[in-house]
Design a protein around this motif. Structure first.
Motif, short mmCIF file in Angstrom:
data_model
loop_
_atom_site.label_atom_id
_atom_site.label_comp_id
_atom_site.label_asym_id
_atom_site.label_seq_id
_atom_site.Cartn_x
_atom_site.Cartn_y
_atom_site.Cartn_z
N SER A 26 0.82 -1.20 0.00
CA SER A 26 0.00 0.00 0.00
C SER A 26 0.86 1.26 0.00
O SER A 26 0.53 2.25 -0.65
N THR A 36 -5.06 2.67 -0.69
CA THR A 36 -5.60 1.45 -0.11
C THR A 36 -6.05 1.71 1.32
O THR A 36 -5.31 2.29 2.10
N THR A 38 -6.16 0.02 4.42
CA THR A 38 -5.70 -1.21 5.06
C THR A 38 -6.51 -1.49 6.33
O THR A 38 -6.71 -2.65 6.67
#
Length: 76
Positions: A26, A36, A38
């Motif tokens: 990421s 992204t 996460t």
């Protein structure tokens, strides 16, 4: 062993390894203009990836594969 019912998440350390790989990727894809979430993956099991004007919602293994793809084949 029934290969149709095999679950990778029962292997000790697999899930934490996968999460760490996704976190590292990421960071790499931020330079390629991909974002992204996460935390979404770690909490809900589905990662949200914004890339090339599209939003993808993927489970861990698919998110990992897609992030690897982005790193190897960035869009022009």
């Amino acid at each position: 062993m029934d290969l149709l019912k095999f679950e990778l998440k029962v292997i000790p350390g697999y899930e934490s390894w996968l999460e760490e790989q996704i976190r590292q990727l990421s960071v790499e894809v931020l330079e390629i203009q991909a974002l992204t979430c996460t935390a979404c993956g770690e909490i809900s099991g589905t990662y949200i990836i914004d890339y090339d004007g599209q939003t993808f919602r993927l489970p861990g293994e698919e998110a990992y594969a897609f992030l690897r793809f982005i790193v190897r084949h960035p869009s022009p």
